[in-house]
Design an enzyme around this catalytic site. Sequence first.
Site, mmCIF file in Angstrom:
data_model
loop_
_atom_site.group_PDB
_atom_site.id
_atom_site.type_symbol
_atom_site.label_atom_id
_atom_site.label_comp_id
_atom_site.label_asym_id
_atom_site.label_seq_id
_atom_site.Cartn_x
_atom_site.Cartn_y
_atom_site.Cartn_z
ATOM 1 N N THR B 89 0.952 -1.130 0.065
ATOM 2 C CA THR B 89 -0.038 -0.041 0.007
ATOM 3 C C THR B 89 1.019 1.205 -0.015
ATOM 4 O OG1 THR B 89 -1.853 -1.041 0.997
ATOM 5 C CG2 THR B 89 -1.982 1.193 1.455
ATOM 6 N N ASN B 167 -6.920 -9.660 -7.194
ATOM 7 C CA ASN B 167 -6.855 -10.394 -5.918
ATOM 8 C C ASN B 167 -7.707 -11.417 -5.458
ATOM 9 O OD1 ASN B 167 -7.961 -7.804 -5.704
ATOM 10 N ND2 ASN B 167 -8.256 -8.266 -3.287
ATOM 11 N N GLN B 195 -0.387 -9.465 -6.168
ATOM 12 C CA GLN B 195 -0.824 -10.951 -6.535
ATOM 13 C C GLN B 195 0.062 -11.745 -7.468
ATOM 14 O OE1 GLN B 195 -2.398 -12.255 -4.176
ATOM 15 N NE2 GLN B 195 -3.583 -10.594 -3.388
ATOM 16 N N GLY B 216 5.862 -8.396 0.791
ATOM 17 C CA GLY B 216 6.387 -9.791 1.164
ATOM 18 C C GLY B 216 5.606 -10.616 1.868
ATOM 19 N N HIS B 217 4.452 -10.443 2.464
ATOM 20 C CA HIS B 217 3.822 -11.522 3.246
ATOM 21 C C HIS B 217 2.645 -12.074 2.232
ATOM 22 C CE1 HIS B 217 -0.371 -9.638 3.489
ATOM 23 N NE2 HIS B 217 0.218 -8.591 3.408
ATOM 24 N N CYS B 341 -21.134 -9.191 3.557
ATOM 25 C CA CYS B 341 -21.260 -9.525 5.097
ATOM 26 C C CYS B 341 -19.931 -9.787 5.728
ATOM 27 C CB CYS B 341 -22.191 -10.676 5.522
ATOM 28 S SG CYS B 341 -23.794 -10.423 5.249
#
Lengths: 290, 417
Positions: B89, B167, B195, B216-217, B341
């Site tokens: 981000t 994503n 992605q 990285g994650h 939801c």
Amino acid sequence: MWNYSEKVKEHFFTPRNAKVVEQANAIGDVGSISCGDALRLTLKVNPDTEIIEDAGFQTFGCGSAIASSSALTEIIIGKTIDEAKAVSNQEIADYLDGLPPEKMHCSVMGMEALHAAIAQYRGEEFVDDHEEGELICKCFAIDDVMIRRVVAQNKLSTLEEVINYTKAGGACSACHEKIEWVLESCIEDYDAASTPASVELTPPKSIVERVKRVEAVLDELRPMLQADGGDVQLADIDDDMVFLTLTGACSGCGLSGATLSMIEQRLSEALAEPITVYPVGGAAHAGGVS
Amino acid sequence: MNLNYKCCTGTPESDPLGSAYLDNNATTQVDPKVVEAMLPFLTQFYGNPSSIHSFGRPVGQAIETARQQVQELIGAEFSSEVVFTSCATEATTTAILSAVEAFPERKEIVTSVVEHPATLQMCEHLQRKGYTIHWIPVDKKGRIDMDAYKAALSDRVALVTMMWANNETGTLFPIRGMAELAKAHGILFHTDAVQVAGKVPIQVANSGIDLLSLSGHKFHAPKGIGALYLRRGTKFRPLMRGGHQERGRRAGTENVSGVVALGAAAAIAAESVRTDTARISMMRDRLEQGLLARVPNAFVTGDPGNRVPNTSNVAFEYVEGESILLMLNQFGIAASSGSACTSGSLEPSHVMRAMEIPYTAAHGAIRFSLSRFTTDEMIDAVLQELPPIVAKLRTLSPYWNEAEGVPHTEEFAPVFG
């Protein structure tokens, strides 16, 4: 993932009365597929006693929607339709040991389905007052349509006023920026619409006029308070002091201080002089707000 | 001090053994080898990489090694083109704001309607500030409208920012071609490759891509570290000022252990892209085909012929995604949903809406995303548990006629439908 209570999980994984009631004589279909919630409630009402003898639900929705539907059927079976009609969405939520704020609309859907079914049973038309705007305040489920309406009606211009008038943004404050955007676009709208020459108000010349103006302001605000289950009554006027009684859900509401200060501001504008509002009776604990 | 206390109660509800984590587009398990690589930089090598003394120097060298590892993963020409950030981000925010600041006379931005919120909300923010944003639509398979894209390009555009892979669906945009088209107009081109990195080979050298974000994650490094690829010679304005780190392009003392972890993860991923992709995509296809064979009224969203190998998004009609996820969780199976939801909003995901997936299906869209740690047993678990869950929820659904096993949308028309 949501922090659901054990009771919600239990009603979700093993829902009660998940069925279509045979020979149902009251059916309520509510919901909005765009919102991802839809509910059909079927009731068997005894025509002599008006007691709900059986209730079943079918729900398209999330965990809390299914749990709320299940809870609703458990609450209303055995009640007369008048008793059932008095069931509020808060009671459904309480029955489930609470719902996350963003999920309160699931309990509202249960209540609406019940009202729709009762209306159908009585041959009345079910009028839904569902707003279909962009959800702004998730804590209190307030959308931009509602905010726009209140802003326009009351000529609001600041975030604080919107919070005081609508409760939107009154809890977690994550939506404050969004409220300001809505506010900006409203202000643009009524700047464009308003005529430059506004009438200059003068203070009332007689006590009768004073009372009339105060009552007019209260009448204007009343629908908003009633929407939250509360109300306001004029108790007395003494020069620049106005004594009001907040009743219903307003008395004892944590936001009653904010409500009173909002009323005070509106009265001051309407009477063209600084007014102090004093709560009397039900909301006496809130104290003076000036 | 008591070190034996449990710090939280939010542990997965079942033992990780026997659980099926299929939410790797959300985040991934940190590779034990990555943990091993980063740990010394939390203990022994704690020096500031900017320091001249012997505490700092090996740390600075480790950062440069990591930079080369990321360079190799994305096929960049120079390692200095890699700028470490706190996350993707931040990388995307930096890219967009840099372009806007570096080309103040250009007041337009081109992006798509299916971007990640990092891009979407930054563009909306600039729109409110007076920028013209060209929101390029997608078709029902999530493919970009190339005619609309070409029409939006002009010398008034400061930046094109397009995700490489979606994503939610894994659908790939033809990024290299789109970048070339932007180049012809002298427009900077940024791609959100979050992605894609570590899943598909990337070669930014000799492409039209000027800026690229990665995280990285998403490929087995820890959270809190990302990178921005910044082509040499690209006009740039930093987001964070106040230090010489990253050659003045991103001030702030480096997240050294994170940087080292990202480098290690990148090195492993560069290898894994070649060795694991076939196995991952076979498992993905077996899962998808198995579900479609076992569950009626289900379909794959996005463009199945053109997507990253690890992602499958299957819409189960007439049931709601959060309910499915809650029930899957009972069996230790983790996935995601584009339903309203799960996010607390009232509408299904913008990606599902952009593809015009009907509401009755969009709310039941479930994303399965695999990694090299996914096993055949996990796929078996989903194939075994999910069909009865959908069947159970359909018996509850007013849109489903249980007796005949068909939808009955005709008869059920709720009051404010």
